[in-house]
Design a protein around this motif. Structure first.
Motif, short mmCIF file in Angstrom:
data_model
loop_
_atom_site.label_atom_id
_atom_site.label_comp_id
_atom_site.label_asym_id
_atom_site.label_seq_id
_atom_site.Cartn_x
_atom_site.Cartn_y
_atom_site.Cartn_z
N GLY A 298 61.85 55.80 102.37
CA GLY A 298 62.30 55.12 103.58
C GLY A 298 63.71 55.49 104.01
O GLY A 298 64.07 55.33 105.18
N SER A 299 64.52 56.00 103.08
CA SER A 299 65.96 56.20 103.35
C SER A 299 66.27 57.59 103.90
O SER A 299 66.96 58.40 103.26
CB SER A 299 66.77 55.95 102.08
N LYS A 300 65.79 57.85 105.13
CA LYS A 300 65.96 59.18 105.75
C LYS A 300 67.45 59.53 105.89
O LYS A 300 67.88 60.62 105.49
CB LYS A 300 65.28 59.17 107.12
N CYS B 22 58.28 61.64 101.42
CA CYS B 22 56.95 61.45 100.82
C CYS B 22 56.94 60.14 100.04
O CYS B 22 57.87 59.87 99.28
CB CYS B 22 56.61 62.61 99.87
N ASN B 23 55.92 59.36 100.25
CA ASN B 23 55.71 58.17 99.41
C ASN B 23 54.98 58.64 98.16
O ASN B 23 53.79 58.95 98.21
CB ASN B 23 54.87 57.15 100.20
N VAL B 24 55.69 58.67 97.04
CA VAL B 24 55.10 59.23 95.82
C VAL B 24 53.92 58.40 95.30
O VAL B 24 53.12 58.89 94.50
CB VAL B 24 56.14 59.42 94.69
N ASN C 202 61.19 62.98 88.04
CA ASN C 202 60.48 61.81 88.57
C ASN C 202 61.39 60.60 88.42
O ASN C 202 61.43 59.95 87.38
CB ASN C 202 59.17 61.61 87.80
N ASN C 203 62.14 60.36 89.50
CA ASN C 203 63.15 59.29 89.49
C ASN C 203 62.77 58.09 90.34
O ASN C 203 63.23 56.98 90.08
CB ASN C 203 64.49 59.88 90.00
N ALA C 204 61.91 58.29 91.35
CA ALA C 204 61.59 57.20 92.29
C ALA C 204 61.10 55.97 91.52
O ALA C 204 60.25 56.07 90.64
CB ALA C 204 60.51 57.65 93.27
N ASN D 102 55.64 43.98 84.87
CA ASN D 102 55.11 45.10 85.66
C ASN D 102 56.00 46.35 85.50
O ASN D 102 55.52 47.45 85.20
CB ASN D 102 54.97 44.71 87.14
N TYR D 103 57.30 46.15 85.66
CA TYR D 103 58.27 47.26 85.56
C TYR D 103 58.24 47.85 84.14
O TYR D 103 58.20 49.07 83.95
CB TYR D 103 59.65 46.72 85.92
N SER D 104 58.29 46.96 83.17
CA SER D 104 58.29 47.37 81.77
C SER D 104 57.04 48.17 81.42
O SER D 104 57.11 49.20 80.74
CB SER D 104 58.38 46.09 80.94
N ASP E 234 74.90 50.90 87.38
CA ASP E 234 75.41 50.32 88.63
C ASP E 234 74.82 51.05 89.85
O ASP E 234 75.28 52.14 90.22
CB ASP E 234 76.95 50.46 88.61
N THR E 235 73.77 50.45 90.45
CA THR E 235 73.15 51.00 91.68
C THR E 235 72.65 49.82 92.52
O THR E 235 72.77 48.67 92.11
CB THR E 235 71.91 51.89 91.36
N ASP E 236 72.00 50.14 93.66
CA ASP E 236 71.41 49.08 94.50
C ASP E 236 70.44 48.23 93.69
O ASP E 236 70.29 47.04 93.94
CB ASP E 236 70.61 49.71 95.67
P1 NAP Z 1 67.63 52.39 93.65
O1 NAP Z 1 69.08 52.55 93.93
O2 NAP Z 1 66.95 51.13 94.03
O3 NAP Z 1 66.86 53.65 94.26
C1 NAP Z 1 65.47 53.75 94.15
C2 NAP Z 1 65.05 55.09 94.70
O4 NAP Z 1 63.63 55.22 94.55
C3 NAP Z 1 65.38 55.22 96.18
O5 NAP Z 1 65.91 56.50 96.42
C4 NAP Z 1 64.02 55.08 96.85
O6 NAP Z 1 63.85 55.85 98.02
C5 NAP Z 1 63.09 55.66 95.78
N1 NAP Z 1 61.72 55.21 95.98
C6 NAP Z 1 61.22 53.95 95.85
N2 NAP Z 1 59.92 53.94 96.15
C7 NAP Z 1 59.58 55.22 96.50
C8 NAP Z 1 58.38 55.84 96.91
N3 NAP Z 1 57.24 55.14 97.01
N4 NAP Z 1 58.39 57.17 97.17
C9 NAP Z 1 59.54 57.88 97.05
N5 NAP Z 1 60.72 57.35 96.67
C10 NAP Z 1 60.73 56.02 96.39
O7 NAP Z 1 67.35 52.55 92.09
P2 NAP Z 1 68.15 53.34 90.95
O8 NAP Z 1 68.89 52.35 90.15
O9 NAP Z 1 68.82 54.53 91.48
O10 NAP Z 1 66.89 53.78 90.05
C11 NAP Z 1 66.44 55.12 89.96
C12 NAP Z 1 65.47 55.20 88.79
O11 NAP Z 1 66.14 54.80 87.59
C13 NAP Z 1 64.27 54.26 88.93
O12 NAP Z 1 63.13 54.88 88.43
C14 NAP Z 1 64.66 53.09 88.07
O13 NAP Z 1 63.56 52.39 87.60
C15 NAP Z 1 65.41 53.79 86.96
N6 NAP Z 1 66.32 52.92 86.22
C16 NAP Z 1 67.38 52.31 86.83
C17 NAP Z 1 68.20 51.48 86.07
C18 NAP Z 1 69.39 50.79 86.66
O14 NAP Z 1 70.02 49.98 85.94
N7 NAP Z 1 69.78 51.04 87.88
C19 NAP Z 1 67.93 51.28 84.72
C20 NAP Z 1 66.84 51.90 84.15
C21 NAP Z 1 66.04 52.73 84.90
P3 NAP Z 1 63.90 55.20 99.51
O15 NAP Z 1 65.17 54.43 99.59
O16 NAP Z 1 63.86 56.42 100.39
O17 NAP Z 1 62.67 54.35 99.62
#
Ligand code: NAP
Length: 246
Positions: free
Chosen positions: A37-39, A61-63, A88-90, A153-155, A188-190
């Motif tokens: 969604g974040s073009k 692309c919606n993965v 694979n980060n999404a 679910n996440y876990s 530290d992210t969204d």
């Molecule tokens: P974030 O800031 O919320 O970003 C999530 C990203 O995933 C966004 O770029 C979003 O893209 C993308 N995304 C979500 N649904 C998608 C879809 N259907 N298709 C394509 N892209 C999709 O999260 P983050 O903290 O950077 O997390 C990145 C990864 O690290 C995730 O897998 C998360 O589970 C993992 N992680 C994060 C933490 C943490 O503490 N932050 C800890 C452990 C693991 P759009 O905005 O374009 O939708």
């Protein structure tokens, strides 16, 4: 250096994915910045990379969508002929206690976090096997290693990614393709910024190093796993968590 390599990072418009894209590009890779969604953010990542002399392109692309993922990978292969590094980060969260968790929230998280990775690997598998080299890096979580109340679910999705990583690592090992998982702790992210101060304090107390991590802590490990210094490492789960999983 990753000069001549093509990297595909899913969900690279924001957060950890953004930092991974910037880091791989800084080290010479041409980077496909996938977003859903974040073009605008994804285009800003591309602009930052190209302004620094690198190569990048943002592609939507919606993965979670099998058919759309197939079209996306076809498009990437037609233009770049190969993908050397797949990250694979999404990922998404829809936290709730199991009693209150809806089927929609369960499916949404599994479809994005686990099936999304399956889609990318599956649609790229022929290309990876043909080129007899490649690095696949799946971003899991300490939640998938330790479990976490309110995140069933996440876990489950992140534990599933670990199983996927180990199985694909075994399938691809003889083809020169490394498959590893990275399990970040509290970064530290969204994704984490909306937590209450109390929840953050409680979490901090679980981190032996006593501080939350940055996206670059994760990106630096991904860089190592994407490069040739990790050539004899496969099927591993590496935590970047300030010691949470000790
Ligand atoms: P974030 O800031 O919320 O970003 C999530 C990203 O995933 C966004 O770029 C979003 O893209 C993308 N995304 C979500 N649904 C998608 C879809 N259907 N298709 C394509 N892209 C999709 O999260 P983050 O903290 O950077 O997390 C990145 C990864 O690290 C995730 O897998 C998360 O589970 C993992 N992680 C994060 C933490 C943490 O503490 N932050 C800890 C452990 C693991 P759009 O905005 O374009 O939708």
């Amino acid at each position: 250096m990753l000069t001549g390599k093509v990297a595909l990072v899913t969900g690279a418009g924001r957060g950890i994915g953004r930092q991974i894209a910037l880091t791989l590009a800084k080290n010479g890779a041409a980077v496909i910045v996938n977003y859903n969604g974040s073009k605008e953010s994804a285009e800003a990542v591309v602009a930052e990379i190209t302004a620094a002399g690198g190569t990048a392109e943002a592609i939507q692309c919606n993965v979670a969508d099998f058919a759309a993922s197939e079209v996306f990978i076809k498009q990437v292969l037609e233009k770049y002929q190969k993908v050397d590094i797949l990250v694979n980060n999404a990922g998404v969260t829809r936290d709730n206690l199991i009693m209150r968790m809806t089927e929609e929230d369960y499916d949404m998280v599994l479809d994005t976090n686990l099936k999304g990775a399956f889609h990318m690997i599956k649609h790229l598998s022929r290309s990876f096997i043909k080129q007899r080299s490649g690095k696949i890096i799946n971003i899991s979580s300490v939640s998938g290693v330790l479990g976490n109340a309110g995140q069933s679910n996440y876990s489950a999705s992140k534990a599933g990614l670990i199983g996927l990583t180990k199985s694909i690592a075994r399938e691809f090992a003889s083809r020169g393709i490394n498959v590893n998982a990275v399990a970040p702790g509290f970064i530290d992210t969204d994704m984490t910024k909306n937590m209450t101060e109390d929840a953050k304090r409680a979490l901090n107390g679980m981190i032996p190093m006593g501080k939350i991590g940055n996206a670059s802590d994760v990106a630096d490990l991904v860089l190592f796993l994407a490069g040739e210094h990790s050539n004899y490492i496969t099927g591993q789960v590496i935590c970047v968590d300030g010691g949470m999983c000790i």
